[in-house]
Design a protein around this motif. Structure first.
Motif, PDB file in Angstrom:
ATOM      1  N   ARG A 127       0.844  -1.215   0.000  1.00  0.00           N
ATOM      2  CA  ARG A 127       0.000   0.000   0.000  1.00  0.00           C
ATOM      3  C   ARG A 127       0.869   1.251   0.000  1.00  0.00           C
ATOM      4  NH1 ARG A 127      -3.254  -2.573   3.758  1.00  0.00           N
ATOM      5  NH2 ARG A 127      -2.255  -1.484   5.507  1.00  0.00           N
TER       6      ARG A 127
ATOM      7  N   GLU B 144       2.471   1.854  -3.375  1.00  0.00           N
ATOM      8  CA  GLU B 144       1.454   2.370  -4.307  1.00  0.00           C
ATOM      9  C   GLU B 144       1.180   3.847  -4.034  1.00  0.00           C
ATOM     10  OE1 GLU B 144       0.474   0.706  -6.783  1.00  0.00           O
ATOM     11  OE2 GLU B 144       0.038  -1.406  -6.319  1.00  0.00           O
ATOM     12  N   ARG B 145       1.105   4.177  -2.761  1.00  0.00           N
ATOM     13  CA  ARG B 145       0.831   5.563  -2.372  1.00  0.00           C
ATOM     14  C   ARG B 145       1.991   6.475  -2.825  1.00  0.00           C
ATOM     15  NH1 ARG B 145      -0.893  10.126  -1.033  1.00  0.00           N
ATOM     16  NH2 ARG B 145      -0.125  11.210   0.804  1.00  0.00           N
TER      17      ARG B 145
ATOM     18  N   ARG C 142       3.903   6.016  -5.305  1.00  0.00           N
ATOM     19  CA  ARG C 142       3.819   6.170  -6.760  1.00  0.00           C
ATOM     20  C   ARG C 142       2.749   7.193  -7.142  1.00  0.00           C
ATOM     21  NH1 ARG C 142       2.323   2.177  -9.847  1.00  0.00           N
ATOM     22  NH2 ARG C 142       3.535   2.797 -11.636  1.00  0.00           N
ATOM     23  N   GLU C 143       1.679   7.255  -6.331  1.00  0.00           N
ATOM     24  CA  GLU C 143       0.653   8.281  -6.595  1.00  0.00           C
ATOM     25  C   GLU C 143       1.236   9.671  -6.336  1.00  0.00           C
ATOM     26  OE1 GLU C 143      -2.697   7.407  -4.079  1.00  0.00           O
ATOM     27  OE2 GLU C 143      -2.878   5.411  -4.999  1.00  0.00           O
ATOM     28  N   VAL C 144       1.907   9.826  -5.204  1.00  0.00           N
ATOM     29  CA  VAL C 144       2.453  11.139  -4.833  1.00  0.00           C
ATOM     30  C   VAL C 144       3.456  11.609  -5.880  1.00  0.00           C
ATOM     31  CG1 VAL C 144       3.872  12.379  -3.143  1.00  0.00           C
ATOM     32  CG2 VAL C 144       2.087  10.803  -2.357  1.00  0.00           C
TER      33      VAL C 144
ATOM     34  N   GLY D 116       3.860  10.356  -8.940  1.00  0.00           N
ATOM     35  CA  GLY D 116       3.465   9.938 -10.276  1.00  0.00           C
ATOM     36  C   GLY D 116       3.560  11.029 -11.335  1.00  0.00           C
TER      37      GLY D 116
ATOM     38  N   GLU E  55       2.182  15.160   2.940  1.00  0.00           N
ATOM     39  CA  GLU E  55       1.754  16.184   1.982  1.00  0.00           C
ATOM     40  C   GLU E  55       2.386  17.533   2.288  1.00  0.00           C
ATOM     41  OE1 GLU E  55      -2.489  15.766   2.012  1.00  0.00           O
ATOM     42  OE2 GLU E  55      -2.238  13.834   0.995  1.00  0.00           O
TER      43      GLU E  55
ATOM     44  N   GLU F  80       3.413  20.409  -4.224  1.00  0.00           N
ATOM     45  CA  GLU F  80       3.469  20.250  -5.685  1.00  0.00           C
ATOM     46  C   GLU F  80       4.725  20.886  -6.283  1.00  0.00           C
ATOM     47  OE1 GLU F  80       3.066  18.711  -9.000  1.00  0.00           O
ATOM     48  OE2 GLU F  80       1.740  18.058  -7.384  1.00  0.00           O
TER      49      GLU F  80
END
Lengths: 400, 160
Positions: A390, A393-394, A396-398, A400, B4, B9
């Protein structure tokens, strides 16, 4: 599950934690913590002073701890089991005490490119000091010791061959019988770093053809600060001591001294009885499970983690196939630096190591600056692998 | 602490496409920076025009934080005098240590994106590596910069 997570107070205190860094240090079962506390509560005194009953009891606890550890690793002659602070001190002991007495200019020391710094730098420094040549055996593409090259490197001038039993960075289980057989042909001293093997594999050191075998207690459920060096009796008896002072002497005259018998000759100063008692309790705990079961449990988790990670795009798992590795999965994810990956995993309470794993020469040979390393032990389950997946995967999202 | 806050970003974007990620051929200063604990490594090139930084660029490998920090730094210091760049480092260092008052943060511009590092003490070194290299370059000290050489956290700038 082969143990109850509740047996491990730290894991019980952190029910959401996925501790995947046991190759760095293991968590401790209650039995070990209790043994430590019990020693200090009931039997603590300076051993080997013998003038009163309590001290005799401390001496006995220390003796019993040595006997228990010796039994766990398959050593019949317990006097050749020397307690040290850990693998690093054990290996420095050999490189220093044996090395300076026996290695001279022109001699060759053969090590491998996958050694932990603890089995690399002491030999490098010895070689530099005495003018010996350090020869470093290369690796195959899948992260094993290149046996042909090892054979070619070991020659008439080789007087030490030092190698790890299991790689801390990749988990590769090395063919130590073959390696020592090659070294024996030229009469070299054989030194084995067992830091990543003793916690994970059934061990029978009396039947291993090695002169020295080193490991740490804290990676195998024991307390930090206590490890072991097993040496061949005749070699230990001929060697000069490593450190001098209390406990290791027999007679001290003004001009010279004589040394105590084994194992005390190599244990200068007040011994670390409490941690040795803790390590003995760890051996008891592991034997209660059975090391074959420990190995099987880790093999299952390692295979599962390797397979599931490899199925994720951009993930690369290093080293030989899972069946030939201990409970270590060293991997990278394309476009994500291992430190960033570790930070994201930490958010999901997944603890992995990221970096060079104290094996910079290995990382240079793999041509990667760092990997993430997940390592398993008896208290890990497939739920920990789920959390790892998990987290990746997370990440890779961040990123990506 | 949510990651985060760390991986804003702007950081991710500078990680993906670092600015000034190149060599400067006729650089006045070339400094190697290393963070031995994590293996981060960068080379920083600085071209001076008198007392002013005419150009700054870097190459190397490291985590997103160290890369984005070097990218943002080389962008921010171009055209600045030595004193201005050193003053900026001082404010940046306070930012990542969590010691810069909110009211003073606006003056940092894009560098503010690295403010999240202050909540991740393990990552302060990653964010600071490029700046320590720049400091050495401006001091004309060509020795390799290491985040470990002077203790757990290199001392702040003198007189800063």
């Amino acid at each position: 599950m082969i143990v109850d997570r509740a047996d491990f107070p730290l894991l019980a205190n952190h029910p959401e934690l996925h501790y995947l860094d046991s190759a760095a240090t293991s968590q401790k079962p209650r039995a070990v913590l209790d043994a430590l506390l019990d020693y200090y509560r009931c039997d603590n005194a300076n051993p080997h002073r013998g003038a009163y009953t309590l001290s005799a009891r401390a001496t006995e606890r220390y003796h019993d701890a040595r006997a228990r550890v010796a039994r766990f690793i398959g050593v019949r002659d317990m006097d050749r089991v020397i307690f040290t602070r850990g693998t690093t001190e054990s290996l420095n002991l050999v490189a220093t005490a044996w090395g300076y007495a026996n290695v001279t200019a022109g001699d060759e020391i053969v090590i491998t490119g996958m050694e932990h710094h603890a089995n690399f730098v002491p030999w490098q420094q010895l070689a530099r000091s005495v003018g010996a040549k350090l020869r470093i055996c290369g690796l195959t593409a899948d992260g094993r010791i290149d046996l042909d090259q090892f054979q070619a490197l070991v020659g008439p001038n080789t007087n030490v061959a030092a190698f790890g039993h299991v790689s801390n960075a990749l988990g590769t289980i090395n063919p130590i019988a073959e390696l020592s057989a090659i070294a024996r042909r030229v009469g070299a001293l054989v030194v084995c770093d067992g830091a990543q093997a003793a916690p994970h594999l059934p061990l029978d050191i009396d039947h291993l053809d090695v002169d020295f075998y080193a490991f740490s207690g804290h990676k195998m459920l024991g307390p930090m600060g206590c490890g072991v060096l097993v040496g061949k009796r005749e070699i230990l008896e001929q060697m000069p001591p490593y450190q001098t002072g209390g406990d290791m002497i027999e007679y001290v005259a003004d001009e010279r001294s004589t040394w105590n018998v084994l194992p005390h000759k190599f244990e200068a100063g007040t011994p670390n009885v409490g941690d040795a008692v803790g390590l003995a309790a760890a051996c008891e705990y592991l034997d209660g499970i059975g090391m074959a079961k420990v190995r099987e449990h880790e093999r299952t988790l390692t295979a599962s983690a390797s397979e599931r990670l490899s199925a994720i795009p951009g993930v690369r798992v290093y080293g030989p196939p899972a069946a030939d590795r201990s409970g270590v999965v060293s991997f990278t994810v394309d476009g994500i630096h291992p430190h960033d990956l570790a930070t994201i995993l930490d958010e999901g309470q997944v603890c992995v190591r990221a970096g060079h794993h104290c094996a910079q020469p290995l990382m240079r040979r793999l041509d990667i600056p760092a990997t993430a390393r997940a390592s398993f032990y008896i208290y890990n389950t497939e739920a920990d692998v789920d959390a790892l997946i998990r987290g990746v995967e997370r990440a890779r999202e961040v990123f990506g | 602490m949510s990651s985060e806050a760390l991986y804003q970003e702007l950081i991710l974007e500078h990680n993906r496409k670092p600015r000034n990620f190149r060599e400067i051929e006729n650089a006045d200063r070339t400094i190697e920076g290393r963070n031995p604990l994590c293996g981060d490594q960068l080379t920083l090139w600085v071209k001076m025009d008198g007392d002013r930084i005419a150009d700054a660029a870097f190459k190397g490998q490291g985590c997103a934080i160290s890369k984005a920090s070097a990218s943002l730094m080389t962008t921010a210091v171009k055209g600045k005098t030595r004193a201005e760049a050193e003053a900026l480092f001082d404010r940046f260092h306070k930012l990542v240590m969590g010691q810069l008052p909110e009211s003073e943060q606006a003056s940092l511009g894009s560098l503010r994106a690295l403010g999240g590092v202050s909540k991740f003490p393990l990552r302060v070194k990653c964010a600071s590596l490029a700046w320590h290299a720049l400091h050495s370059a401006l001091e004309n000290d060509e020795r390799e910069v290491s985040t470990e050489r002077e203790g757990p956290e290199p001392p702040p700038l003198e007189g800063a």
